[in-house]
Design a protein around this motif. Structure first.
Motif, PDB file in Angstrom:
ATOM      1  N   ILE A 137      20.000  59.161 112.131  1.00 60.19           N
ATOM      2  CA  ILE A 137      20.631  58.953 113.433  1.00 60.19           C
ATOM      3  C   ILE A 137      19.807  59.506 114.584  1.00 60.19           C
ATOM      4  O   ILE A 137      19.992  59.091 115.740  1.00 60.19           O
ATOM      5  CB  ILE A 137      22.050  59.555 113.481  1.00 60.19           C
ATOM      6  CG1 ILE A 137      22.006  61.080 113.347  1.00 60.19           C
ATOM      7  CG2 ILE A 137      22.934  58.920 112.411  1.00 60.19           C
ATOM      8  CD1 ILE A 137      23.351  61.753 113.629  1.00 60.19           C
ATOM      9  N   TRP A 138      18.909  60.441 114.319  1.00 59.43           N
ATOM     10  CA  TRP A 138      18.125  61.051 115.391  1.00 59.43           C
ATOM     11  C   TRP A 138      16.929  60.177 115.785  1.00 59.43           C
ATOM     12  O   TRP A 138      16.466  60.259 116.926  1.00 59.43           O
ATOM     13  CB  TRP A 138      17.629  62.430 114.976  1.00 59.43           C
ATOM     14  CG  TRP A 138      18.699  63.302 114.409  1.00 59.43           C
ATOM     15  CD1 TRP A 138      18.870  63.648 113.103  1.00 59.43           C
ATOM     16  CD2 TRP A 138      19.761  63.943 115.120  1.00 59.43           C
ATOM     17  NE1 TRP A 138      19.968  64.456 112.953  1.00 59.43           N
ATOM     18  CE2 TRP A 138      20.534  64.660 114.175  1.00 59.43           C
ATOM     19  CE3 TRP A 138      20.137  63.981 116.463  1.00 59.43           C
ATOM     20  CZ2 TRP A 138      21.659  65.405 114.521  1.00 59.43           C
ATOM     21  CZ3 TRP A 138      21.268  64.729 116.816  1.00 59.43           C
ATOM     22  CH2 TRP A 138      22.008  65.425 115.856  1.00 59.43           C
ATOM     23  N   SER A 139      16.444  59.364 114.870  1.00 59.37           N
ATOM     24  CA  SER A 139      15.218  58.613 115.126  1.00 59.37           C
ATOM     25  C   SER A 139      15.439  57.123 115.357  1.00 59.37           C
ATOM     26  O   SER A 139      14.534  56.429 115.814  1.00 59.37           O
ATOM     27  CB  SER A 139      14.227  58.792 113.963  1.00 59.37           C
ATOM     28  OG  SER A 139      14.793  58.375 112.737  1.00 59.37           O
ATOM     29  N   SER A 140      16.630  56.618 115.052  1.00 53.97           N
ATOM     30  CA  SER A 140      16.912  55.190 115.228  1.00 53.97           C
ATOM     31  C   SER A 140      18.131  55.026 116.122  1.00 53.97           C
ATOM     32  O   SER A 140      19.252  55.328 115.705  1.00 53.97           O
ATOM     33  CB  SER A 140      17.175  54.521 113.874  1.00 53.97           C
ATOM     34  OG  SER A 140      16.006  54.521 113.082  1.00 53.97           O
TER      35      SER A 140
ATOM     36  N   PRO B  91      17.891  69.826 109.360  1.00 57.25           N
ATOM     37  CA  PRO B  91      17.362  70.530 110.535  1.00 57.25           C
ATOM     38  C   PRO B  91      15.866  70.772 110.455  1.00 57.25           C
ATOM     39  O   PRO B  91      15.196  70.880 111.486  1.00 57.25           O
ATOM     40  CB  PRO B  91      18.145  71.855 110.539  1.00 57.25           C
ATOM     41  CG  PRO B  91      18.699  71.998 109.165  1.00 57.25           C
ATOM     42  CD  PRO B  91      18.926  70.611 108.663  1.00 57.25           C
ATOM     43  N   GLU B  92      15.324  70.854 109.234  1.00 57.76           N
ATOM     44  CA  GLU B  92      13.884  71.065 109.091  1.00 57.76           C
ATOM     45  C   GLU B  92      13.070  69.835 109.489  1.00 57.76           C
ATOM     46  O   GLU B  92      11.868  69.930 109.733  1.00 57.76           O
ATOM     47  CB  GLU B  92      13.536  71.428 107.639  1.00 57.76           C
ATOM     48  CG  GLU B  92      14.099  72.755 107.174  1.00 57.76           C
ATOM     49  CD  GLU B  92      15.524  72.654 106.667  1.00 57.76           C
ATOM     50  OE1 GLU B  92      16.043  73.678 106.201  1.00 57.76           O
ATOM     51  OE2 GLU B  92      16.126  71.552 106.725  1.00 57.76           O
ATOM     52  N   ALA B  93      13.727  68.676 109.550  1.00 55.39           N
ATOM     53  CA  ALA B  93      13.005  67.427 109.765  1.00 55.39           C
ATOM     54  C   ALA B  93      12.989  66.957 111.216  1.00 55.39           C
ATOM     55  O   ALA B  93      12.201  66.081 111.562  1.00 55.39           O
ATOM     56  CB  ALA B  93      13.607  66.327 108.890  1.00 55.39           C
ATOM     57  N   THR B  94      13.857  67.507 112.063  1.00 54.62           N
ATOM     58  CA  THR B  94      13.915  67.015 113.431  1.00 54.62           C
ATOM     59  C   THR B  94      14.340  68.110 114.391  1.00 54.62           C
ATOM     60  O   THR B  94      15.278  68.857 114.123  1.00 54.62           O
ATOM     61  CB  THR B  94      14.880  65.818 113.540  1.00 54.62           C
ATOM     62  OG1 THR B  94      14.977  65.421 114.906  1.00 54.62           O
ATOM     63  CG2 THR B  94      16.256  66.157 113.007  1.00 54.62           C
ATOM     64  N   LYS B  95      13.678  68.169 115.519  1.00 54.42           N
ATOM     65  CA  LYS B  95      14.002  69.176 116.531  1.00 54.42           C
ATOM     66  C   LYS B  95      15.307  68.854 117.246  1.00 54.42           C
ATOM     67  O   LYS B  95      15.921  69.724 117.850  1.00 54.42           O
ATOM     68  CB  LYS B  95      12.865  69.278 117.539  1.00 54.42           C
ATOM     69  CG  LYS B  95      12.616  68.003 118.340  1.00 54.42           C
ATOM     70  CD  LYS B  95      11.429  68.158 119.283  1.00 54.42           C
ATOM     71  CE  LYS B  95      11.185  66.869 120.075  1.00 54.42           C
ATOM     72  NZ  LYS B  95      10.023  67.005 120.982  1.00 54.42           N
ATOM     73  N   GLU B  96      15.739  67.583 117.184  1.00 51.81           N
ATOM     74  CA  GLU B  96      16.978  67.187 117.860  1.00 51.81           C
ATOM     75  C   GLU B  96      18.225  67.566 117.085  1.00 51.81           C
ATOM     76  O   GLU B  96      19.341  67.385 117.594  1.00 51.81           O
ATOM     77  CB  GLU B  96      16.983  65.666 118.093  1.00 51.81           C
ATOM     78  CG  GLU B  96      15.915  65.163 119.053  1.00 51.81           C
ATOM     79  CD  GLU B  96      14.606  64.850 118.349  1.00 51.81           C
ATOM     80  OE1 GLU B  96      13.651  64.457 119.044  1.00 51.81           O
ATOM     81  OE2 GLU B  96      14.539  65.015 117.110  1.00 51.81           O
TER      82      GLU B  96
END
Length: 299
Positions: free
Chosen positions: A84-87, A116-121
């Motif tokens: 959901i954070w990248s698309s 949380p380790e995969a995205t700063k958002e």
């Protein structure tokens, strides 16, 4: 059996919109990375697998999913997952509608918040998932054609309330039992299950250790495993034998089939098999052997 409309009653109609009925994933599917070749999808369909799950989907236009659907006739295709954070949700909704024009009964849109380790958002993921689902609602993605990656009780309940299916990853049959209790009888439960088709335990560990070690670096998975009774001794040094045996089925086809059926006996509707294999080897022979052991009824 692939995704399809089940039952004899006509779909519910509200105004001009037809509401799809509950989907059928088939009992056994396959979990693969996004870059899966159409030829492999066609072979999995021939073997009798019901649904192909595409992990780590990065293309918000869902081009690969559409290509795999175009290359097959009965195989369901599910995203496992769209992050959901990248698309952006509105773009995903447009992609869904494009695919659904020709493949509505074989496509399941799976979304999730990732880690949380995969995205700063990554912040307030539960609220972010609800907001994303709101946009999918507005964009015309039916509840009956979407799934949610879910591990803990709160998100499992959200999956049951706002999607057709929960898709847990890196879980045990005990998790499937607990998830079914939370979901009740309506929503579908479709866990992923890792498999190493190797009878020598040391060789099986050598094949599966890198994968398991990676996921032990992600707090969401470790937290879920703690809820299942594992502790720090299980997470040290790449994972204990107890943890490895619980999360990665290994042995001959009969032993693996027994482990897969344990999920179904615990309340899962569908199990997505991820075959782990040595670098440079073809996983298709293992999927062929497993199809026979599981009685999928393909060619």
């Amino acid at each position: 059996m692939a995704i399809g409309i089940v039952g004899d009653d006509p779909p519910v109609v509200r105004g001009m919109d037809e509401i799809p009925r509950k989907i059928d994933l088939g009992a056994i599917g396959v979990w693969r990375h996004e870059k899966t070749e159409p030829g492999l999808a066609a072979e999995l369909e021939r073997l009798g697998y019901g649904t192909l799950w595409l992990g780590n989907v990065t293309d918000p236009d869902l081009t690969v999913a559409e290509q795999l659907l175009d290359a097959t006739e009965t195989l369901g295709v599910a995203t496992g997952i769209v992050n959901i954070w990248s698309s952006p949700a509105d773009r995903i909704a447009r992609a869904y509608r494009r695919i659904a024009e020709r493949h509505a009964d074989r496509f399941l849109l799976g979304i999730g918040a990732g880690h949380p380790e995969a995205t700063k958002e990554f912040v307030r993921p539960y609220e972010a998932l609800n907001d994303y689902l709101d946009v999918l609602d507005a964009g015309g993605v039916p509840v009956a054609r979407r799934a949610l990656a879910a591990l803990g009780p709160r998100v499992l309940r959200l999956a049951g309330d706002r999607t057709a299916a929960a898709h847990p990853y890196l879980v045990t049959p005990e998790h499937s039992r607990r998830a079914r209790d939370l979901l009740g009888t309506g929503p579908l439960l479709a866990p992923e299950q890792k498999v190493v088709l190797e009878t020598d335990p040391a060789r099986a560990r050598a094949i599966g250790d890198v994968t398991l070690g990676f996921y032990l670096g992600l707090t969401n998975y470790v937290g879920n495993l703690r809820r299942l009774g594992f502790d720090d001794t299980d997470f040290a040094d790449g994972g204990s034998d107890r943890l490895f045996d619980a999360l990665i089925l290994h042995g001959d086809t009969a032993r693996v089939a027994k482990g897969v059926r344990a999920h179904l006996d615990a309340g899962a509707d569908h199990v997505a098999l991820q075959v782990l294999h040595a670098d440079g080897t073809d996983p298709l022979p293992a999927y062929r052997e497993l199809a026979g052991a599981l009685g999928l009824g393909g060619e």
